[in-house]
Design a protein around this motif. Structure first.
Motif: not given
Length: 234
Positions: A15-16, A19, A23-28, A31, A105
């Motif tokens: 995951w890191t 990032y 891909f710093k903007r997480q699409k929760w 996910l 994601f």
């Protein structure tokens, strides 16, 4: 060395890695959709894999081994093929109308959920049987490396399936991902039955190469679209 933190660390490192690859903007929402996809796949996959084997009297690895090498190979291919078909099929169903960025994601959510599912299953088994979870340091590190590349593999297939569907070769892309996934899981199943270390290392190498190859091909496609404009479709 205590085993359980290492697979989790491998998943978090994957995951890191994403990032720091941009891909710093997480699409929760996606996910969570990946989490749901994993549990759908497991609910469907396990009965399809096990019921035919139970029907012919196979209850354990010892029963498989008793029928000879050819039967071991056949069972390994069966287990791998069903795992590949179900897992990639569920992913494809969920990503085929989404962008490659969303597919990334969803694949990440799928892979991270698998990590915690495996760790939880191992812990529950250890508590039920009293078996220790201490392993040699090399085995603990190997479990971390394995989960790192498996999570990245799920990410790569998620992006690839979305991109394939978006560009008119979705079914061919799905067949390709099923085949690749089936190869990896067939080798893993053979190792679990035979406990053959060369097969284990071969499976790990193929997983790593497949994950890196998929990421090299797919990550530029996942970066090419703005993530913020999409909405989760449940």
């Amino acid at each position: 060395m205590y085993l359980l933190p290492f697979p989790i660390l491998g998943g978090l490192l994957a995951w890191t890695t994403l990032y720091f690859l941009g891909f710093k903007r997480q699409k929760w929402g996606e996910l969570i959709l990946g989490l749901v996809a994993f549990f759908i796949a497991i609910v469907v996959q396990s009965p399809i894999q096990q019921l035919p084997l139970l029907g012919i009297g196979i209850r354990s690895n010892a029963d498989v081994l008793a029928r000879g090498t050819a039967f071991v190979v056949a069972v390994s291919v069966w287990l791998g093929l069903i795992a590949g078909a179900v897992q990639e099929g569920v992913k494809y169903f969920l990503v085929k109308d989404k962008s490659p960025n969303a597919g990334l994601f969803i694949g990440l959510g799928f892979g991270i959920t698998e990590v915690f599912f495996i760790v939880g299953t191992a812990l529950a088994t250890a508590l039920a049987t009293g078996e220790p979870l201490d392993v040699p340091a090399s085995a603990a590190v190997l479990s971390m490396v394995e989960r790192y590349f498996v999570v990245l593999f799920h990410v790569g297939t998620g992006v690839y399936l979305a991109y394939a569907a978006q560009n008119g070769f979705g079914k061919k892309g799905l067949i390709a991902m099923i085949g690749l996934h089936a190869l990896i899981d067939s080798l893993a199943a053979y190792y679990q039955i035979m406990e053959s270390e060369p097969v284990l290392y071969g499976a790990e190498l193929i997983t790593a190469l497949a994950a890196l190859g998929l990421l090299y091909y797919t990550l530029p496609k996942a970066k090419s679209e703005p993530a913020e404009e999409e909405k989760v479709i449940w």
